[in-house]
Design an enzyme around this catalytic site. Structure first.
Site, short mmCIF file in Angstrom:
data_model
loop_
_atom_site.label_atom_id
_atom_site.label_comp_id
_atom_site.label_asym_id
_atom_site.label_seq_id
_atom_site.Cartn_x
_atom_site.Cartn_y
_atom_site.Cartn_z
CG ASN A 1 -1.83 -1.17 1.25
OD1 ASN A 1 -1.64 -1.81 0.11
ND2 ASN A 1 -2.70 -1.38 2.67
CB VAL A 2 1.32 4.44 -2.53
CG1 VAL A 2 1.97 3.20 -2.89
CG2 VAL A 2 -0.27 4.53 -2.53
CG HIS B 1 4.25 -1.18 -4.58
ND1 HIS B 1 2.91 -2.40 -5.10
CD2 HIS B 1 4.76 -2.36 -5.15
CE1 HIS B 1 3.10 -3.83 -5.49
NE2 HIS B 1 4.92 -3.39 -5.63
CB CYS C 1 18.97 15.78 -8.54
SG CYS C 1 17.38 16.79 -7.07
CB CYS D 1 13.12 19.62 -8.25
SG CYS D 1 14.38 18.81 -6.93
CB THR E 1 -3.01 -8.88 -1.15
OG1 THR E 1 -2.10 -8.12 -2.79
CG2 THR E 1 -2.55 -9.95 -0.98
CG ASN F 1 -9.16 -11.18 -0.40
OD1 ASN F 1 -10.12 -10.79 -1.23
ND2 ASN F 1 -8.14 -10.78 -0.66
CD GLU G 1 -12.70 -11.51 -4.77
OE1 GLU G 1 -14.44 -11.43 -4.55
OE2 GLU G 1 -12.34 -11.36 -5.31
C1 BJW Z 1 -10.03 -6.70 1.01
C2 BJW Z 1 -11.18 -5.66 1.66
C3 BJW Z 1 -11.10 -6.19 2.89
C4 BJW Z 1 -11.74 -5.60 -0.65
N1 BJW Z 1 -11.51 -6.90 3.76
N2 BJW Z 1 -9.74 -7.68 1.78
C5 BJW Z 1 3.37 -10.96 -16.94
C6 BJW Z 1 3.58 -12.16 -15.74
C7 BJW Z 1 4.61 -11.69 -14.04
C8 BJW Z 1 4.79 -10.59 -13.73
C9 BJW Z 1 4.69 -9.39 -14.99
C10 BJW Z 1 3.79 -9.82 -16.82
N3 BJW Z 1 3.50 -8.77 -16.87
C11 BJW Z 1 4.62 -7.99 -16.36
C12 BJW Z 1 4.71 -8.26 -15.50
C13 BJW Z 1 5.25 -7.36 -13.83
C14 BJW Z 1 4.45 -6.71 -13.22
C15 BJW Z 1 3.25 -7.16 -12.69
O1 BJW Z 1 3.44 -7.89 -11.47
N4 BJW Z 1 1.67 -7.82 -13.60
C16 BJW Z 1 0.78 -8.40 -13.09
C17 BJW Z 1 -0.27 -7.60 -12.80
C18 BJW Z 1 0.70 -9.87 -14.09
N5 BJW Z 1 5.15 -5.67 -12.12
C19 BJW Z 1 5.89 -4.51 -12.04
O2 BJW Z 1 5.54 -4.08 -13.56
C20 BJW Z 1 6.61 -4.34 -10.65
N6 BJW Z 1 8.08 -4.36 -11.49
C21 BJW Z 1 8.50 -4.86 -12.25
O3 BJW Z 1 8.65 -5.99 -11.95
O4 BJW Z 1 10.21 -4.57 -12.22
C22 BJW Z 1 11.10 -5.18 -13.26
C23 BJW Z 1 11.75 -4.35 -13.35
C24 BJW Z 1 13.16 -4.76 -12.66
C25 BJW Z 1 13.90 -4.50 -13.06
C26 BJW Z 1 14.12 -2.94 -13.93
C27 BJW Z 1 13.73 -2.94 -14.09
C28 BJW Z 1 12.07 -3.80 -13.81
C29 BJW Z 1 6.18 -3.42 -10.20
C30 BJW Z 1 5.10 -3.51 -9.47
C31 BJW Z 1 4.03 -2.40 -8.98
C32 BJW Z 1 2.98 -1.99 -9.11
N7 BJW Z 1 1.93 -0.80 -9.03
C33 BJW Z 1 0.96 -0.49 -8.29
C34 BJW Z 1 0.39 0.59 -8.75
C35 BJW Z 1 1.30 1.66 -7.47
C36 BJW Z 1 1.35 3.68 -7.51
C37 BJW Z 1 -0.38 3.81 -7.01
O5 BJW Z 1 -0.86 3.34 -6.35
O6 BJW Z 1 -0.69 3.78 -8.41
O7 BJW Z 1 0.81 -1.32 -6.84
S1 BJW Z 1 0.25 -1.39 -9.18
C38 BJW Z 1 -0.90 -1.78 -7.75
O8 BJW Z 1 -1.52 -3.53 -7.65
C39 BJW Z 1 -0.60 -1.74 -6.59
C40 BJW Z 1 -1.06 -2.26 -5.86
O9 BJW Z 1 0.89 -2.10 -4.53
C41 BJW Z 1 -0.44 -3.58 -6.33
C42 BJW Z 1 -1.17 -4.90 -5.70
O10 BJW Z 1 -2.40 -4.35 -5.38
P1 BJW Z 1 -3.41 -5.67 -4.78
O11 BJW Z 1 -2.58 -4.96 -2.87
O12 BJW Z 1 -3.20 -6.35 -4.09
O13 BJW Z 1 -5.05 -4.92 -4.56
P2 BJW Z 1 -6.39 -5.15 -5.86
O14 BJW Z 1 -6.70 -4.67 -5.79
O15 BJW Z 1 -5.63 -6.01 -6.25
O16 BJW Z 1 -6.48 -5.87 -4.30
C43 BJW Z 1 -7.44 -5.62 -3.89
C44 BJW Z 1 -7.80 -6.87 -2.61
O17 BJW Z 1 -8.95 -6.52 -1.53
C45 BJW Z 1 -8.77 -7.99 -3.29
O18 BJW Z 1 -8.09 -10.03 -3.27
C46 BJW Z 1 -10.22 -8.14 -2.45
O19 BJW Z 1 -10.89 -9.09 -2.40
C47 BJW Z 1 -9.62 -7.99 -1.33
N8 BJW Z 1 -10.30 -6.81 -0.37
N9 BJW Z 1 -12.15 -5.10 0.08
C48 BJW Z 1 -10.22 -7.65 2.80
N10 BJW Z 1 -12.76 -4.97 3.18
ZN ZN Z 2 15.25 17.81 -8.22
#
Ligand code: BJW
Ligand code: ZN
Length: 254
Positions: free
Chosen positions: A104-105, A121, A132, A149, A190, A215, A217
């Protein structure tokens, strides 16, 4: 609704842990009024990831990306931690080795009192200079357009990790270490779809940790879980904490 039996089993697994870890996602903040990403009502329903959450999107149209993040920043600054955040802060007091890894952010864990928080994240409070690389804390600040900046004049960006970007190395190493050493991992709110973060669950499992999922679900993590409790994090977690406190007071668990 989570049953008493499920809470009891989860409590048993957690109470005997020496190195408990919590791995959290957007669902933890849902009851603080912060939308999740995926699923109905999620952010990605109204925005395309490629338009707002990639480095290419920011290069193409920084203004659109900043509009998206300014709305998110305002929502987060207005929000308050909920009972799930507070329960996790309490677990840190109850377990000396407890570590919280969050995707989370929103910084709501820290505002609820959690101290050992690994942010995978980034966060919405800070901004980073595209020139910079300095970061600046802008908690609660309304940013002027274009945000520049104060040191070098280049454009500032949100200090979050976009798709295609590497996770902060220190945070990732600390998370891997905690997952590998853990004997019980709580996986809360998640969808476990975003990598490499989601890979921590399998890592912990491989090293012998019992996975306890909370979760609404079933998710990609469910098949790895010793127990999955389907209910709201803000309702389930306080029950688990209460059960642990009660058991400790009555001398049942140590
Ligand atoms: C409840 C509830 C309640 C609801 N009680 N529960 C193919 C295969 C594998 C990987 C990849 C691929 N293609 C691309 C990739 C890589 C990609 C990736 O994983 N993609 C997949 C989607 C396929 N990953 C990346 O790009 C990462 N970087 C990387 O791989 O770098 C490689 C590299 C190496 C070296 C140099 C350069 C590059 C980076 C990932 C960054 C993710 N960023 C985000 C945005 C952050 C900024 C912002 O907020 O805007 O992060 S995306 C978004 O998803 C955010 C979250 O932290 C993240 C996870 O989501 P989360 O928390 O799981 O939320 P939801 O909505 O998915 O789920 C919520 C859950 O809560 C649900 O299950 C509900 O049921 C539940 N819920 N209410 C309990 N009350
Ligand atoms: Zn700067």
């Amino acid at each position: 609704m989570a049953s008493g039996e499920e809470i009891r089993r989860a409590t048993e697994l957690l109470a005997r842990a020496r190195r408990p870890v919590a791995f959290t996602g957007a669902g933890v903040s849902a009851e603080s009024g912060i939308p999740t990403f995926r699923g109905s009502g999620g952010l990605w329903e109204n925005y395309r990831v490629e338009d707002v959450a990639t480095p290419e999107a920011f290069e193409r149209n920084p203004r659109l990306v900043w509009e998206f993040y300014n709305l998110r920043r305002e929502a987060v600054f207005r929000a308050e931690p909920n009972p799930a955040h507070r329960a996790l802060a309490r677990l840190e007091e109850l377990f000396p080795n407890f570590v919280l890894i969050t995707q989370n952010v929103d910084r709501l864990h820290q505002r609820a009192g959690s101290k050992k928080v690994i942010e995978l994240h980034g966060n919405l409070c800070e901004v980073r200079c595209t020139g910079c690389g300095r970061t600046f804390d802008k908690t609660g600040v309304r940013l002027e357009w274009p945000p520049r900046c104060a040191e070098c004049g280049e454009l500032l960006r949100p200090a979050v990790v976009w798709f295609g970007e590497a996770l902060p190395l220190d945070a990732w190493r600390a998370a891997e270490e905690a997952a590998n050493a853990s004997d019980c991992m709580l996986v809360i709110g998640t969808s476990a779809q975003v990598y490499p973060a989601a890979g921590l669950i399998a890592m912990a499992r491989r090293h012998g940790a019992a996975i306890v999922e909370v979760n609404l679900e079933p998710t990609a993590a469910s098949e790895m879980a010793a127990i999955s409790i389907y209910g709201k994090a803000a309702e389930v977690l306080p029950q688990i904490v209460e059960a642990i406190e009660w058991a400790r007071q009555s001398g049942e668990m140590r």
